[in-house]
Motif scaffolding. Structure first.
Motif, PDB file in Angstrom:
ATOM      1  N   ALA A 291       1.062  -1.450  -0.143  1.00 20.16           N
ATOM      2  CA  ALA A 291       0.107   0.056  -0.235  1.00 20.16           C
ATOM      3  C   ALA A 291       0.761   1.630   0.120  1.00 20.16           C
ATOM      4  O   ALA A 291       0.748   1.900  -0.616  1.00 20.16           O
ATOM      5  CB  ALA A 291      -0.572   0.095   1.293  1.00 20.16           C
ATOM      6  N   LEU A 292       2.132   0.750   0.789  1.00 21.39           N
ATOM      7  CA  LEU A 292       2.914   2.489   0.811  1.00 21.39           C
ATOM      8  C   LEU A 292       3.521   2.250  -0.648  1.00 21.39           C
ATOM      9  O   LEU A 292       3.927   4.020  -1.010  1.00 21.39           O
ATOM     10  CB  LEU A 292       4.066   1.967   1.902  1.00 21.39           C
ATOM     11  CG  LEU A 292       3.486   1.939   3.578  1.00 21.39           C
ATOM     12  CD1 LEU A 292       4.514   1.978   4.332  1.00 21.39           C
ATOM     13  CD2 LEU A 292       3.439   3.679   3.889  1.00 21.39           C
ATOM     14  N   MET A 293       4.095   1.376  -1.281  1.00 24.30           N
ATOM     15  CA  MET A 293       4.275   1.586  -2.478  1.00 24.30           C
ATOM     16  C   MET A 293       3.122   2.492  -3.508  1.00 24.30           C
ATOM     17  O   MET A 293       3.811   3.239  -4.716  1.00 24.30           O
ATOM     18  CB  MET A 293       4.825  -0.106  -3.308  1.00 24.30           C
ATOM     19  CG  MET A 293       6.196  -0.204  -2.439  1.00 24.30           C
ATOM     20  SD  MET A 293       7.589  -0.024  -3.002  1.00 24.30           S
ATOM     21  CE  MET A 293       7.458  -0.381  -4.452  1.00 24.30           C
ATOM     22  N   LYS A 294       2.246   1.766  -3.459  1.00 25.94           N
ATOM     23  CA  LYS A 294       1.260   2.271  -4.093  1.00 25.94           C
ATOM     24  C   LYS A 294       1.003   3.642  -4.139  1.00 25.94           C
ATOM     25  O   LYS A 294       0.541   4.834  -4.871  1.00 25.94           O
ATOM     26  CB  LYS A 294      -0.287   1.656  -4.144  1.00 25.94           C
ATOM     27  CG  LYS A 294      -1.571   2.554  -5.036  1.00 25.94           C
ATOM     28  CD  LYS A 294      -2.264   1.096  -4.936  1.00 25.94           C
ATOM     29  CE  LYS A 294      -3.404   1.708  -6.395  1.00 25.94           C
ATOM     30  NZ  LYS A 294      -4.847   0.929  -5.877  1.00 25.94           N
ATOM     31  N   SER A 295       0.774   4.293  -2.948  1.00 22.94           N
ATOM     32  CA  SER A 295       0.685   6.131  -2.500  1.00 22.94           C
ATOM     33  C   SER A 295       1.887   6.554  -2.955  1.00 22.94           C
ATOM     34  O   SER A 295       2.072   7.605  -3.234  1.00 22.94           O
ATOM     35  CB  SER A 295       0.154   6.250  -1.227  1.00 22.94           C
ATOM     36  OG  SER A 295       1.790   5.192   0.313  1.00 22.94           O
ATOM     37  N   ASP A 296       3.025   5.808  -2.584  1.00 18.42           N
ATOM     38  CA  ASP A 296       4.513   7.040  -2.098  1.00 18.42           C
ATOM     39  C   ASP A 296       5.357   5.777  -2.347  1.00 18.42           C
ATOM     40  O   ASP A 296       6.212   5.918  -1.187  1.00 18.42           O
ATOM     41  CB  ASP A 296       4.706   7.232  -0.768  1.00 18.42           C
ATOM     42  CG  ASP A 296       5.517   8.673  -0.996  1.00 18.42           C
ATOM     43  OD1 ASP A 296       6.660   8.674  -2.241  1.00 18.42           O
ATOM     44  OD2 ASP A 296       6.221   8.899  -0.073  1.00 18.42           O
ATOM     45  N   ALA A 298       8.552   6.225  -4.498  1.00 21.48           N
ATOM     46  CA  ALA A 298      10.349   6.463  -4.167  1.00 21.48           C
ATOM     47  C   ALA A 298      10.287   6.249  -2.669  1.00 21.48           C
ATOM     48  O   ALA A 298      11.479   6.121  -2.176  1.00 21.48           O
ATOM     49  CB  ALA A 298       9.906   8.220  -4.983  1.00 21.48           C
ATOM     50  N   ASN A 299       9.614   7.164  -2.003  1.00 14.43           N
ATOM     51  CA  ASN A 299      10.012   7.332  -0.611  1.00 14.43           C
ATOM     52  C   ASN A 299      10.047   5.915   0.052  1.00 14.43           C
ATOM     53  O   ASN A 299      10.879   5.653   1.126  1.00 14.43           O
ATOM     54  CB  ASN A 299       8.812   8.293  -0.015  1.00 14.43           C
ATOM     55  CG  ASN A 299       9.619   9.833   0.112  1.00 14.43           C
ATOM     56  OD1 ASN A 299      10.415  10.344  -0.178  1.00 14.43           O
ATOM     57  ND2 ASN A 299       8.282  10.463   0.041  1.00 14.43           N
ATOM     58  N   THR A 300       8.967   5.031   0.212  1.00 12.12           N
ATOM     59  CA  THR A 300       8.980   3.863   0.480  1.00 12.12           C
ATOM     60  C   THR A 300      10.407   2.828   0.031  1.00 12.12           C
ATOM     61  O   THR A 300      10.633   2.319   1.029  1.00 12.12           O
ATOM     62  CB  THR A 300       7.433   3.067  -0.393  1.00 12.12           C
ATOM     63  OG1 THR A 300       6.594   3.603   0.484  1.00 12.12           O
ATOM     64  CG2 THR A 300       7.204   1.291   0.388  1.00 12.12           C
ATOM     65  N   GLU A 301      10.343   2.910  -1.469  1.00  8.67           N
ATOM     66  CA  GLU A 301      11.639   1.975  -1.917  1.00  8.67           C
ATOM     67  C   GLU A 301      13.483   2.960  -0.861  1.00  8.67           C
ATOM     68  O   GLU A 301      14.100   2.182  -0.760  1.00  8.67           O
ATOM     69  CB  GLU A 301      11.761   1.980  -3.598  1.00  8.67           C
ATOM     70  CG  GLU A 301      10.980   1.330  -3.828  1.00  8.67           C
ATOM     71  CD  GLU A 301      11.289   1.651  -5.484  1.00  8.67           C
ATOM     72  OE1 GLU A 301      13.051   0.842  -5.563  1.00  8.67           O
ATOM     73  OE2 GLU A 301      10.450   1.733  -6.709  1.00  8.67           O
ATOM     74  N   SER A 302      13.140   3.825  -1.046  1.00 13.02           N
ATOM     75  CA  SER A 302      14.140   4.911  -0.231  1.00 13.02           C
ATOM     76  C   SER A 302      13.938   3.902   1.184  1.00 13.02           C
ATOM     77  O   SER A 302      14.665   3.488   2.067  1.00 13.02           O
ATOM     78  CB  SER A 302      14.299   6.419  -0.159  1.00 13.02           C
ATOM     79  OG  SER A 302      15.621   6.654   0.533  1.00 13.02           O
TER      80      SER A 302
END
Length: 368
Positions: A291-296, A298-302
């Motif tokens: 869910a975090l990857m879907k919403s943001d 770039a920041n989640t990958e970081s």
């Protein structure tokens, strides 16, 4: 559905193939084929009337195949000229009748291209293949061998065949009676072509009603410069082609979007699963991080990259030797390795097998 270049009658309809063959031309294959499919469901009999100098081979073959495979009661009439690919359409295998002045013209495929030697050879090969297909089409109609057709008609010359000659050669089934004869009989192919075009345009068909309709249409901005029925027909065909292209582009964009979304979902799945296999997150956190990857993303990958990887749990020892190799995992699926916490071990011991199982699971190549 609106029909163009058709003359409806009592239980029957005529489709006019008058003009050049090709996309956006008067004889547009997309329009002709779609109208044929609709008309054969509405009428018991369909007449196809031809007066054309030919045009695009691929468009002509599409019309040829549609007529040949149609289950409708179809009769072909060559009113004036059926030249080049229009002649092939006329020989589609349905009953064929010609006016006393009509002419068929057969010749070799011609075309052009530019580019390097490979491109030129490819074009020449395609033209030879098309020519072979056309030879077989003609041979099927007149009972000749394809090689004989090629030798006789595809020798880089134009071969004009009169109506009487076509009947004697069994290319046509007979001549039809035109009724009133013209004041000056057309003789050359150009004269025949022009005569039947003029004859069609000068036939009175609810002229007053048609002119009133034309004047009403000219009040619309789209048709303000239209001054004749022929120009109206051309404009309508252009609008129909534009609508068809717009629909095709919309479908293509939808397909590209779905493909991109599927690829992104696979990437997210791979990133989150890698975080699990590296011990950065637990399986119970997978849904949250997706869910975090879907919403943001770039920041989640970081965030995931910044987490410290944990060593695999000791339960992996039940499946591997003390010094494991990639071959130990060959018979296990990605999900089985994931459940055992062995993905990181496999990646370090056999990157090639890891990449293969990654692609098998997600359908995309693994890029480290």
């Amino acid at each position: 559905m609106k029909f163009f270049n058709t003359i409806p009658g009592d239980g029957e309809v005529a489709i006019l193939l008058y003009g050049d063959v090709g996309d956006g031309q008067k004889v547009d294959s997309g329009r002709v084929v779609s109208e044929l499919m609709a008309l054969q469901a509405q009428y018991g009999k369909i007449d196809v009337r031809i007066n054309s100098n030919g045009g695009d081979v691929f468009s002509g073959i599409a019309i040829y195949n549609a007529l040949r495979t149609s289950k409708a009661d179809i009769t072909i009439y060559v009113d004036g000229v059926a030249a080049s690919i229009a002649g092939i359409i006329a020989l589609c295998g349905k009953p064929l009748y010609m006016s006393p002045y009509a002419k068929l013209m057969l010749h070799a495929v011609s075309g052009g291209t530019w580019g390097n030697a490979s491109a030129l050879r490819q074009t020449a090969s395609m033209m030879e293949t098309l020519q072979g297909d056309l030879a077989r089409m003609i041979a099927h109609r007149c009972g000749m061998e394809a090689k004989e057709v090629t030798a006789r008609y595809f020798d880089e010359k134009d071969h004009w065949i009169s109506a009487d000659e076509a009947v004697s050669m069994k290319l046509a089934d007979g001549l039809y009676d035109m009724g009133e004869k013209p004041e000056t009989e057309p003789k050359t192919a150009g004269e025949v072509y022009q005569y039947f075009n003029n004859r069609l345009q000068t036939q009175p068909q609810n002229q007053n009603k048609d002119m009133a309709l034309l004047e009403e249409l000219k009040k619309m901005p789209t048709f303000k410069d239209v001054n004749s029925e022929a120009e109206l027909l051309m404009k309508a065909q252009q609008l129909e082609n534009q609508a068809t292209k717009a629909e095709a582009l919309e479908k293509a964009n939808k397909a590209y979007k779905e493909k991109a979304e599927a690829a992104e979902a696979a990437e997210v799945e791979a990133i989150v699963n890698k975080a699990v296999s590296d011990g950065k997150i637990g399986k119970e956190q997978v849904a949250t991080f997706k869910a975090l990857m879907k919403s943001d993303r770039a920041n989640t990958e970081s965030l995931l990259k910044g987490m410290k990887a944990q060593k695999p749990q000791m339960r992996a020892a039940a499946y591997i030797d003390e010094h494991p190799t990639g071959s130990s995992f060959a018979d296990k699926s990605w999900d089985e390795l994931d459940r055992c916490g062995l993905l990181a071990v496999l990646k370090n011991s056999d990157p090639g097998l890891f990449a293969a199982k990654y692609k098998e699971r997600f359908g995309v190549d693994y890029n480290n």
